[in-house]
Write an enzyme that holds these catalytic residues in place. Structure first.
Site, PDB file in Angstrom:
ATOM      1  N   HIS A 130     -11.361  -2.869   3.375  1.00  0.00           N
ATOM      2  CA  HIS A 130     -11.245  -2.543   4.797  1.00  0.00           C
ATOM      3  C   HIS A 130     -11.951  -1.238   5.162  1.00  0.00           C
ATOM      4  O   HIS A 130     -11.917  -0.836   6.317  1.00  0.00           O
ATOM      5  CB  HIS A 130      -9.772  -2.450   5.175  1.00  0.00           C
ATOM      6  CG  HIS A 130      -9.088  -1.298   4.486  1.00  0.00           C
ATOM      7  ND1 HIS A 130      -8.942  -1.241   3.112  1.00  0.00           N
ATOM      8  CD2 HIS A 130      -8.574  -0.146   4.964  1.00  0.00           C
ATOM      9  CE1 HIS A 130      -8.357  -0.099   2.791  1.00  0.00           C
ATOM     10  NE2 HIS A 130      -8.111   0.587   3.886  1.00  0.00           N
ATOM     11  N   ASP A 131     -12.535  -0.552   4.168  1.00  0.00           N
ATOM     12  CA  ASP A 131     -13.236   0.705   4.441  1.00  0.00           C
ATOM     13  C   ASP A 131     -14.753   0.564   4.324  1.00  0.00           C
ATOM     14  O   ASP A 131     -15.479   1.561   4.360  1.00  0.00           O
ATOM     15  CB  ASP A 131     -12.780   1.795   3.462  1.00  0.00           C
ATOM     16  CG  ASP A 131     -11.349   2.238   3.700  1.00  0.00           C
ATOM     17  OD1 ASP A 131     -10.895   2.197   4.864  1.00  0.00           O
ATOM     18  OD2 ASP A 131     -10.678   2.622   2.728  1.00  0.00           O
ATOM     19  N   ASP A 151       0.856  -1.183   0.000  1.00  0.00           N
ATOM     20  CA  ASP A 151       0.000   0.000   0.000  1.00  0.00           C
ATOM     21  C   ASP A 151       0.895   1.238   0.000  1.00  0.00           C
ATOM     22  O   ASP A 151       1.794   1.337   0.842  1.00  0.00           O
ATOM     23  CB  ASP A 151      -0.860  -0.019   1.279  1.00  0.00           C
ATOM     24  CG  ASP A 151      -2.277   0.451   1.044  1.00  0.00           C
ATOM     25  OD1 ASP A 151      -2.445   1.578   0.547  1.00  0.00           O
ATOM     26  OD2 ASP A 151      -3.213  -0.303   1.367  1.00  0.00           O
ATOM     27  N   GLU A 172      -6.470   4.154  -5.596  1.00  0.00           N
ATOM     28  CA  GLU A 172      -7.747   4.356  -4.889  1.00  0.00           C
ATOM     29  C   GLU A 172      -8.266   5.719  -5.326  1.00  0.00           C
ATOM     30  O   GLU A 172      -7.684   6.742  -4.995  1.00  0.00           O
ATOM     31  CB  GLU A 172      -7.548   4.330  -3.371  1.00  0.00           C
ATOM     32  CG  GLU A 172      -8.887   4.308  -2.649  1.00  0.00           C
ATOM     33  CD  GLU A 172      -8.832   4.812  -1.217  1.00  0.00           C
ATOM     34  OE1 GLU A 172      -9.795   4.566  -0.476  1.00  0.00           O
ATOM     35  OE2 GLU A 172      -7.854   5.478  -0.829  1.00  0.00           O
ATOM     36  N   ASP A 232      -2.919   4.680  -2.204  1.00  0.00           N
ATOM     37  CA  ASP A 232      -3.939   5.185  -1.281  1.00  0.00           C
ATOM     38  C   ASP A 232      -4.334   6.634  -1.577  1.00  0.00           C
ATOM     39  O   ASP A 232      -3.469   7.487  -1.819  1.00  0.00           O
ATOM     40  CB  ASP A 232      -3.343   5.120   0.140  1.00  0.00           C
ATOM     41  CG  ASP A 232      -4.323   5.511   1.220  1.00  0.00           C
ATOM     42  OD1 ASP A 232      -5.262   4.740   1.459  1.00  0.00           O
ATOM     43  OD2 ASP A 232      -4.142   6.590   1.826  1.00  0.00           O
TER      44      ASP A 232
HETATM   45  C1  GLC Z   1      -7.783   5.366   2.303  1.00  0.00           C
HETATM   46  C2  GLC Z   1      -7.686   4.076   3.088  1.00  0.00           C
HETATM   47  C3  GLC Z   1      -8.303   4.301   4.428  1.00  0.00           C
HETATM   48  C4  GLC Z   1      -7.522   5.380   5.127  1.00  0.00           C
HETATM   49  C5  GLC Z   1      -7.431   6.653   4.275  1.00  0.00           C
HETATM   50  C6  GLC Z   1      -6.380   7.570   4.782  1.00  0.00           C
HETATM   51  O1  GLC Z   1      -9.083   5.730   2.046  1.00  0.00           O
HETATM   52  O2  GLC Z   1      -8.277   3.033   2.381  1.00  0.00           O
HETATM   53  O3  GLC Z   1      -8.347   3.143   5.195  1.00  0.00           O
HETATM   54  O4  GLC Z   1      -8.132   5.666   6.345  1.00  0.00           O
HETATM   55  O5  GLC Z   1      -7.093   6.379   2.950  1.00  0.00           O
HETATM   56  O6  GLC Z   1      -5.099   7.062   4.509  1.00  0.00           O
END
Ligand code: GLC
Ligand code: CA
Length: 550
Positions: free
Chosen positions: A326-327, A99, A258, A200
């Site tokens: 995970h979100d 990540d 993402e 991310d």
């Molecule tokens: C992304 C991750 C999340 C995290 C955020 C800040 O959205 O998937 O889990 O809290 O970024 O890094």
């Protein structure tokens, strides 16, 4: 047929390391814990493992707040452990991606500690600092994790920006030194031999300060997330193409961004085969449908969104496919039915997203049909965003009533309970009390029991994965939606040369009549989630079938 590339044919699996498997019995999942389960993943049919952040971190946001990009979090192990994980993953014929969190660091990163120390520190400009306005925040932008994006520090009285928690200060991408430090770090990992990155929060690196305040009245303490000012803003692609040219392009790796805020209309700039930045992105458009409390899950809308992405990128770019991460809360407890049709809804949704065109991702426990956790108090949540929300409400003297009811349905903490391996205490995750909850249903829903049961969600996933790998039509076939107005069934065709398959899934808990336009007499059944086809022209609740043209 378009160009064959390994990542187009891969099945990926996301590991959330803290909750995956504890090897040294301290209640926290770790790198050696992942190593112990590589055979499990191989046997499932996984090609690429994505591990959520394992870097040094004070864990304000479970590792998404990094204090050293080139070292491993103590709780997770050592760099030697990591090197072994990488080697063993490769030895077993799988790939490993990490990540990449480069929108922000931890406030405990040495860069930030220097940056905040004084206005003339050489690293001052590595983060985003502004003066207050009449004793208040520099503007009215709210953070995604509640409250203002601004935090004042005593050293200089200025404010730094944080789109996420205040322990996640945003890096200043306008600064060339920042960019080149990040590129060096990225290349360091590639040279180590990792096979790619999930990148991310990458649509947030460019901020539109010129556009100023958002138009809403705030009473000083209520802030609205300012997505319009810091998500996919003009100019972002300049930075991203530099990132791609200086790093990704030099290695045989895969990247998945993402990408909150990217739409099918601008997707080609992000993932186009010609000039895209990433190989694929996680788009967010279907995630809006998770909030289904009032209207229920809207099958027609879901089809519309997914089909737009499929059509827009056909022959031009590549999709990443996912229904959990995970979100998000667990699929069976939101879009599915975790009571009456637990198995059927888990497998119907699985078949539907998995066989669309793109690279599918499975989030740990999804392959077991893991469910939401029955939270009983707001203090049982761990998510920093929820904690912030509670604190802000308490400061203002507002009631926190209602928060429990909402978050127990939609909180991402639902997917962060520990992985359910067997029926022993703590679900086989650890011998000691785990850092986070164990879902009480682990005695029924766990790897060991499901492996023994031919008709488990886990064994269905295995069949699904091997089906996908058995025919190129599932990798490269063109997608075509059928019967877009059907309110219950999602059906689509995939075609490649003379091969044609139809995937049809009833995504509701009521029987549904298959459209008369589909003549199934020319098709053979390849896979289904009921023991037999009871009525050829009707899909039972959450029934799914995959057919091949004879
Ligand atoms: C992304 C991750 C999340 C995290 C955020 C800040 O959205 O998937 O889990 O809290 O970024 O890094
Ligand atoms: Ca451990």
């Amino acid at each position: 047929m378009e160009e064959r590339i390994w990542w187009k044919e891969a099945v990926c699996y996301q590991v959330y390391p803290r909750s995956f498997n504890d090897s040294n019995q301290d209640g926290i999942g770790d790198i050696n814990g992942i190593r112990e389960k590589l055979d499990y993943l191989k046997d499932l049919g996984i090609d690429v493992i994505w591990v959520s952040p394992i870097f040094k971190s004070p864990n304000d946001d479970n590792g998404y707040d990094i204090s050293d990009y080139q070292d491993i979090m103590d709780e997770f192990g050592t760099m030697e452990d990591f090197d072994l994980l990488l080697k063993e993953t490769h030895d077993k014929g799988m790939k490993l991606i990490l990540d990449l969190v480069i929108n922000h660091t931890s406030d405990e990163h040495p860069w930030f500690i220097e940056s905040k120390s004084s206005k003339d520190n050489p690293k001052r400009d590595w983060y985003i600092w502004k003066e207050g306005q009449q004793g208040k925040e520099p503007n009215n932008w709210g953070s995604i994790f509640n409250g203002s994006v601004w935090e004042q520090t005593p050293e200089t009285d200025e404010y730094y920006m944080h789109i996420f928690s205040k322990k996640q200060p945003d890096l200043n991408w306008e600064n060339e030194q920042v960019r080149s430090a990040l590129y060096n770090m990225v290349n360091w990992w590639f040279n180590k031999g990792i096979d790619g990155f999930r990148v991310d929060a990458i649509t947030h690196i460019k901020k539109s300060f010129d556009e100023g305040d958002l138009q809403y009245s705030n009473d000083d303490t209520t802030f609205k997330p300012a997505f319009e000012r810091y998500t996919n803003r003009p100019g972002i692609l300049e930075y991203l193409s530099e990132l791609r040219d200086q790093t990704f392009n030099h290695f045989d790796i895969m990247t998945v961004g993402e990408a909150n805020g990217v739409t099918p209309e601008n997707a080609e700039d992000w993932v186009g085969f010609d000039h895209g930045i990433f190989n694929m992105i996680f788009q967010f458009e279907h995630l809006g449908l998770w909030n289904t409390e009032e209207t229920g899950f809207d099958v027609i809308q879901y089809k519309e969104i997914m089909t737009k992405w499929q059509n827009q990128l056909e022959s031009k770019g590549w999709n990443a496919l996912f229904i959990e991460n995970h979100d998000q809360p667990r699929l069976v407890s939101t879009w599915g039915d975790d009571e009456r049709y637990w198995y059927e809804s888990a497998t119907s949704h699985a078949t539907n997203y998995f066989l669309q065109k793109g690279t599918p991702f499975i989030y740990q426990g999804q392959e077991l049909g893991m469910t939401n956790y029955p939270f009983e108090s707001i203090y049982e949540f761990d998510d920093i965003a929820i904690k912030n929300e509670i604190t802000l409400k308490q400061i203002k003297g507002e009631s926190t009533e209602g928060l429990l009811e909402t978050h127990r349905k939609v909180s991402r903490d639902n997917s962060r309970t520990v992985m359910q391996w067997d029926t022993t205490k703590h679900a086989g995750f650890s011998d000691v009390e785990p850092w986070f909850h164990v879902n009480p249903n682990y005695k029924q829903i766990n790897v060991e029991s499901e492996l023994e049961d031919e008709y488990s969600v886990l064994n269905y996933y295995k069949r699904l994965i091997s089906l996908k790998k058995s025919k190129d039509v599932f990798n490269y076939g063109v997608y075509q939606l059928i019967d877009k107005e059907h309110p219950q069934i999602y059906s689509y065709k995939r075609t490649l040369l003379s091969d044609e398959v139809i995937i049809m899934s009833n995504l509701t808990n009521e029987e549904a009549l298959i459209s008369k336009d589909i003549n199934l007499s020319h098709y053979d059944l390849l896979l289904g989630n009921y023991d037999e086809v009871r009525q050829i022209d009707t899909l039972l609740p959450f029934e799914t079938r995959v057919y091949q043209l004879r």
